[in-house]
Design a protein around this motif. Structure first.
Motif, PDB file in Angstrom:
ATOM      1  N   ASP A 185       0.813  -1.231   0.000  1.00 13.94           N
ATOM      2  CA  ASP A 185       0.000   0.000   0.000  1.00 13.94           C
ATOM      3  C   ASP A 185       0.846   1.281   0.000  1.00 13.94           C
ATOM      4  N   LYS A 186       1.973   1.198  -0.686  1.00 13.53           N
ATOM      5  CA  LYS A 186       2.864   2.358  -0.736  1.00 13.53           C
ATOM      6  C   LYS A 186       2.176   3.618  -1.266  1.00 13.53           C
ATOM      7  N   GLU A 187       1.339   3.410  -2.302  1.00  8.28           N
ATOM      8  CA  GLU A 187       0.668   4.563  -2.925  1.00  8.28           C
ATOM      9  C   GLU A 187      -0.317   5.215  -1.980  1.00  8.28           C
ATOM     10  N   GLU A 188      -1.019   4.371  -1.259  1.00  8.60           N
ATOM     11  CA  GLU A 188      -1.994   4.902  -0.303  1.00  8.60           C
ATOM     12  C   GLU A 188      -1.270   5.665   0.816  1.00  8.60           C
ATOM     13  N   LYS A 189      -0.141   5.128   1.253  1.00 10.74           N
ATOM     14  CA  LYS A 189       0.638   5.808   2.300  1.00 10.74           C
ATOM     15  C   LYS A 189       1.115   7.163   1.798  1.00 10.74           C
ATOM     16  N   ALA A 190       1.555   7.198   0.547  1.00 13.17           N
ATOM     17  CA  ALA A 190       2.025   8.464  -0.039  1.00 13.17           C
ATOM     18  C   ALA A 190       0.880   9.474  -0.109  1.00 13.17           C
ATOM     19  N   ALA A 191      -0.302   8.989  -0.472  1.00 13.87           N
ATOM     20  CA  ALA A 191      -1.464   9.883  -0.544  1.00 13.87           C
ATOM     21  C   ALA A 191      -1.812  10.421   0.834  1.00 13.87           C
ATOM     22  N   GLN A 192      -1.733   9.568   1.821  1.00 13.84           N
ATOM     23  CA  GLN A 192      -2.062  10.005   3.181  1.00 13.84           C
ATOM     24  C   GLN A 192      -1.044  11.025   3.695  1.00 13.84           C
ATOM     25  N   LEU A 193       0.236  10.769   3.409  1.00 17.94           N
ATOM     26  CA  LEU A 193       1.254  11.719   3.879  1.00 17.94           C
ATOM     27  C   LEU A 193       1.108  13.063   3.153  1.00 17.94           C
ATOM     28  N   THR A 194       0.831  13.008   1.852  1.00 20.13           N
ATOM     29  CA  THR A 194       0.564  14.237   1.089  1.00 20.13           C
ATOM     30  C   THR A 194      -0.587  14.998   1.728  1.00 20.13           C
ATOM     31  N   SER A 195      -1.617  14.258   2.073  1.00 19.93           N
ATOM     32  CA  SER A 195      -2.803  14.869   2.671  1.00 19.93           C
ATOM     33  C   SER A 195      -2.491  15.509   4.027  1.00 19.93           C
ATOM     34  N   CYS A 196      -1.570  14.937   4.795  1.00 23.94           N
ATOM     35  CA  CYS A 196      -1.172  15.553   6.075  1.00 23.94           C
ATOM     36  C   CYS A 196      -0.648  16.965   5.846  1.00 23.94           C
ATOM     37  N   TYR A 197       0.266  17.099   4.872  1.00 27.42           N
ATOM     38  CA  TYR A 197       0.851  18.418   4.601  1.00 27.42           C
ATOM     39  C   TYR A 197      -0.195  19.370   4.029  1.00 27.42           C
ATOM     40  N   LYS A 198      -1.011  18.827   3.112  1.00 27.04           N
ATOM     41  CA  LYS A 198      -1.994  19.656   2.430  1.00 27.04           C
ATOM     42  C   LYS A 198      -3.075  20.156   3.408  1.00 27.04           C
ATOM     43  N   THR A 199      -3.621  19.243   4.211  1.00 28.87           N
ATOM     44  CA  THR A 199      -4.694  19.659   5.126  1.00 28.87           C
ATOM     45  C   THR A 199      -4.143  20.571   6.223  1.00 28.87           C
ATOM     46  N   SER A 200      -2.894  20.371   6.633  1.00 28.41           N
ATOM     47  CA  SER A 200      -2.296  21.263   7.636  1.00 28.41           C
ATOM     48  C   SER A 200      -2.173  22.675   7.077  1.00 28.41           C
ATOM     49  N   LEU A 201      -1.715  22.788   5.836  1.00 25.96           N
ATOM     50  CA  LEU A 201      -1.539  24.103   5.225  1.00 25.96           C
ATOM     51  C   LEU A 201      -2.892  24.775   4.988  1.00 25.96           C
ATOM     52  N   GLU A 202      -3.878  23.987   4.589  1.00 31.67           N
ATOM     53  CA  GLU A 202      -5.217  24.559   4.363  1.00 31.67           C
ATOM     54  C   GLU A 202      -5.828  25.047   5.672  1.00 31.67           C
ATOM     55  N   LEU A 203      -5.657  24.238   6.714  1.00 26.38           N
ATOM     56  CA  LEU A 203      -6.168  24.619   8.032  1.00 26.38           C
ATOM     57  C   LEU A 203      -5.475  25.891   8.510  1.00 26.38           C
ATOM     58  N   ALA A 204      -4.199  25.989   8.220  1.00 19.30           N
ATOM     59  CA  ALA A 204      -3.448  27.189   8.591  1.00 19.30           C
ATOM     60  C   ALA A 204      -4.060  28.417   7.917  1.00 19.30           C
TER      61      ALA A 204
END
Ligand code: AR6
Length: 205
Positions: free
Chosen positions: A114-133
């Protein structure tokens, strides 16, 4: 957005890291990212990001350090948040930290499967943090290297995701108002990885 939605977004390439994009030099962006080696709990910015777990009730690593430095009122506020899904982010006050806010994000536990899913989740961590900011009028943010400690994400892969997501965000309409993204590393090894990869995403003019 649950994990399945994030995986679907990834497949539809909304979140897919643009791996081989050649980023153009943009001198103004060089003033808006930085690398700092040291303890993120000491960084005086609008928000620091916590590499939390789904309970949001504390743990080891950077999460333990942030809870210890912020004090028990942080745990009280976190109790009211009802946890957080992997790839998502929630905000609290910073309490005793110099940082005004803490953005708690939950990185994936790395597995080769599930490497791709992990990459998507990690991308989402950065993206949602920046959006929340942005939603909270935050203008500078400091990120630790999410998932690369206890959660075992390989540092080089994780750093590509962190830098790619930050570059895309700073280039975007909402990112334009943002002053600075600071990457905070703890070890010399991680610092060297960031130093090597930053010029790929933020090329000097
Ligand atoms: N300042 C900056 N970076 C730090 C600090 C610090 N004070 N302390 C550690 N790091 P980790 P994860 C670095 O394990 O992999 C917790 O138990 C560390 O060297 O903190 O996302 C949570 O509750 C590494 O480079 O986070 C979760 O259960 C990076 O921060 C789980 O760990 C991230 O390492 C999350 O694991």
């Amino acid at each position: 957005k649950d994990i399945n939605t994030i995986a679907a977004l990834y497949k539809s390439s909304v979140l897919k890291p643009a791996a081989k994009v050649q980023f153009q030099p943009n001198p103004s962006l060089l003033d808006r990212i930085s690398l700092f080696q040291g303890d993120i709990t000491r960084v005086d910015v609008d928000a620091i990001v916590n590499a939390a777990n789904r309970s949001l009730l504390g743990g080891g690593g950077v999460d333990g350090a942030i809870h210890a430095a912020a004090g028990h009122k942080l745990l009280e506020e976190c109790r009211g948040l009802n946890g957080c899904l992997t790839g998502e982010s929630k905000i609290t006050r910073g309490y005793k930290l110099p940082a005004r806010h803490i953005i708690h994000t939950v990185g994936p536990v790395y597995t080769f499967r599930d490497k791709e899913e992990k990459a998507a989740q990690l991308t989402s961590c950065y993206k949602t943090s920046l959006e929340l900011a942005v939603d909270n009028a935050i203008r500078h943010i400091a990120f630790p290297s999410i998932s690369t400690g206890i959660y075992s994400y390989p540092i080089a892969d994780a750093t590509h995701i962190a830098l790619n997501t930050a570059r895309m965000f700073l280039d975007s309409e909402q990112g334009r108002k943002f002053e600075r993204v600071i990457f905070v590393v703890w070890s010399n090894e991680d610092k060297h990885v960031y130093e090597k990869l930053i010029p790929e995403y933020f090329p000097p003019a």
